[in-house]
Design an enzyme around this catalytic site. Sequence first.
Site, PDB file in Angstrom:
ATOM      1  N   ASP A 195       0.840  -1.188   0.000  1.00 55.11           N
ATOM      2  CA  ASP A 195       0.000   0.000   0.000  1.00 55.11           C
ATOM      3  C   ASP A 195       0.881   1.246   0.000  1.00 55.11           C
ATOM      4  OD1 ASP A 195      -2.584   1.331   0.282  1.00 55.11           O
ATOM      5  OD2 ASP A 195      -1.885   1.876   2.280  1.00 55.11           O
ATOM      6  N   GLU A 212      -5.524  16.018   5.661  1.00 57.12           N
ATOM      7  CA  GLU A 212      -5.196  16.851   4.504  1.00 57.12           C
ATOM      8  C   GLU A 212      -5.725  18.272   4.689  1.00 57.12           C
ATOM      9  OE1 GLU A 212      -6.537  13.893   4.374  1.00 57.12           O
ATOM     10  OE2 GLU A 212      -5.277  12.606   3.123  1.00 57.12           O
ATOM     11  N   SER A 259     -18.696  11.695   0.409  1.00 56.17           N
ATOM     12  CA  SER A 259     -19.643  11.584  -0.706  1.00 56.17           C
ATOM     13  C   SER A 259     -19.565  12.798  -1.630  1.00 56.17           C
ATOM     14  CB  SER A 259     -21.068  11.416  -0.178  1.00 56.17           C
ATOM     15  OG  SER A 259     -21.424  12.515   0.651  1.00 56.17           O
ATOM     16  N   THR A 260     -19.435  13.996  -1.040  1.00 56.41           N
ATOM     17  CA  THR A 260     -19.349  15.206  -1.879  1.00 56.41           C
ATOM     18  C   THR A 260     -17.917  15.505  -2.289  1.00 56.41           C
ATOM     19  OG1 THR A 260     -19.098  16.665   0.042  1.00 56.41           O
ATOM     20  CG2 THR A 260     -21.346  16.183  -0.710  1.00 56.41           C
ATOM     21  N   ARG A 261     -16.941  15.019  -1.497  1.00 57.72           N
ATOM     22  CA  ARG A 261     -15.509  15.217  -1.720  1.00 57.72           C
ATOM     23  C   ARG A 261     -15.108  16.690  -1.704  1.00 57.72           C
ATOM     24  NH1 ARG A 261     -13.260  12.261  -6.730  1.00 57.72           N
ATOM     25  NH2 ARG A 261     -15.017  13.268  -7.762  1.00 57.72           N
TER      26      ARG A 261
END
EC number: 7.2.2.6
Length: 674
Positions: A303, A344, A374-376
């Site tokens: 990863d 972030e 969901s909306t980012r």
Amino acid sequence: MSTTQTQPLLSAALLKPALIESLTKLDPRKQFRNPVMFMTAVVAAVSTLASFTSGGQALGLNLQIALWLWFTVIFANFAEALAEGRGKARADALRSAQTETQAARLASLDDRRIELVSNRSLRRGDLVLVEAGQLIPGDGEVIDGIASVDESAITGESASVIRESGSDRCAVTGGTRVVSDTIVVRIGADPGESFLDRMIALVEGASRQKTPNEIALTVLLIGLSLIFLLVVMTLPAWASYAGISLSVPLLAALLVTLIPTTIGGLLSAIGIAGMDRLSARNLVAKSGRAVEAAGDVDTLLIDKTGTITFGNRRATHLVPVGDASREQLAEASLYASLADTTPEGKSIVELIREQKLAEADASAIANSIEFSASTRLSGADLRDGTQLRKGAVQAVLKQSNVGADAEMLRIVEKIARGGATPLAVSRNHKLLGIIALSDVVKPGIKARFDELRRMGIRTVMITGDNPLTAAAIAAEAGVDDYLAEATPEKKLELIRSAQAEGRLVAMCGDGSNDAPALAQADVGVAMNSGTPAAREAANLIDLDSDPTKLLDVVLVGKQMLISRGSLTTFSIANDVAKYFAIVPALFTGVYPALQALNVMQLRSPASAVLSAVIFNALIIVALIPLALRGTPYKPASASQLLARNLGIYGLGGLVAPFIGIKLVDLAINALGLV
């Protein structure tokens, strides 16, 4: 680097307990776990009883044979006890971290009333408040707050680590200490089931289960022992026909020298020592099977975030577009990121404030829009009607209902090609610029991947990033291939596809989304800093959270396989040589033609057998350091390894008995022992 100290191979602190344990292992219930040495112990017991029924010169010879047979059994037990002792010493050091403390249990996150209870009474799902200076009372995950945690009691590392709710760095281990701030931990294990409890049980060699290769080799050794048993059982008839009298101790000694006692006596020590070498590197194996499989791994999936790169991406620079200034972009980014609690988002706020590019007035915000997967995007609506948004480029463009111009596309592509992730910022549906979030590749990782490549292991980086970002990071890290925009389903598909082609796959990860792949892989290595789900799914856990440790796992696995193969080759060649060294000496008086095969010119049948018994016992003692340390590994093909085994250990196994038995024969005759 870990500061964990390992004990010397044959330290005084280990020798005395190992000698005592080698005697307690004579208990038939314990001895039976090693069939070859159990047979040797039975033969030694029979020889001892038979010795007392003999008289004259035979009594002295038979007693010597019986004593050397017991010496063989005891030192085989000693090798196993020494290996177990090293594991138990590591376990004792870990057990010291299991102190009973008081824990501040909470009824819920909303109800902060504290109930002081013993950490041993905590159950899975309990919430506890841990403040600076306090020990974390049990394994779990941080569900509220962020803190610096000292994990030196577990990992040996002096530097503290950050543990934060809502991230892949939320897992905490009982017995570690909070250095700063306050966190709420949800306990993830019942008493006796904690990670530290399982770790202590696993590193104690006595609780280790035999691996499939060990079981297969044990079956082979039993088969060879039975063959030689039949050979020895037929000798009295031949001896009687030839007019030779072979006593029970003499036959017993002959049997022990012919069966594969060398590898039989050292087999368990090899496996236990392999587990101990892992624990000395701060790696915990949940099964020996995983360590063995690591020796044959040819594909590594690793990863990116938190393994190849340092944890979460951080904001590194702002790029305005159009007529927007850097200050305007910074101010809009700051307001739009205040409600973004992701690492972030926090890094954007830190970057702007550190560089003093803008200041935010909280009273000017009418409505905060928290970041949503969901909306980012996240944002803020100011009291003057200004709408500020920040998030994934496509999400911001869609929300702003604007298209991407050539300049913006060029900037986004440049940032992505550089391995960073672009975020867009808009004000009142107008694009102001791009924020670059960059991953930092861990130092030295490219050299480790080069080493894996020389060992024939193909490395594949898996990441959720877009293909451009993935390609840039893959090139910098030096992996062979990469899988971009990876979902848990894609990771599973990639592993299953490789396994269907006959490959052995290792997976290295730290997040909950890595758990299915870690469980599917032949070797799953989870970072100790990762989520509880990842640690539970993996069969190996790296306490230092260093993905390059997989190289150590592979080396230890290969060492175990090669050490076992080397000593097995030596043992079988050794037995063949002893057979042709002893049998001619036994029958040369009756069949003079056999004198041509008596190349060592042994003085008599009695000295031949006694010399072989003594050599058989001493060779186990001589090989104990090799069994514990392991055969050095150098990258090579299977045919090259086989050639080396035959050239060094096969030839050595054939030559050593002829030299060793002859030297012992000269010594015992010079001392008048026969």
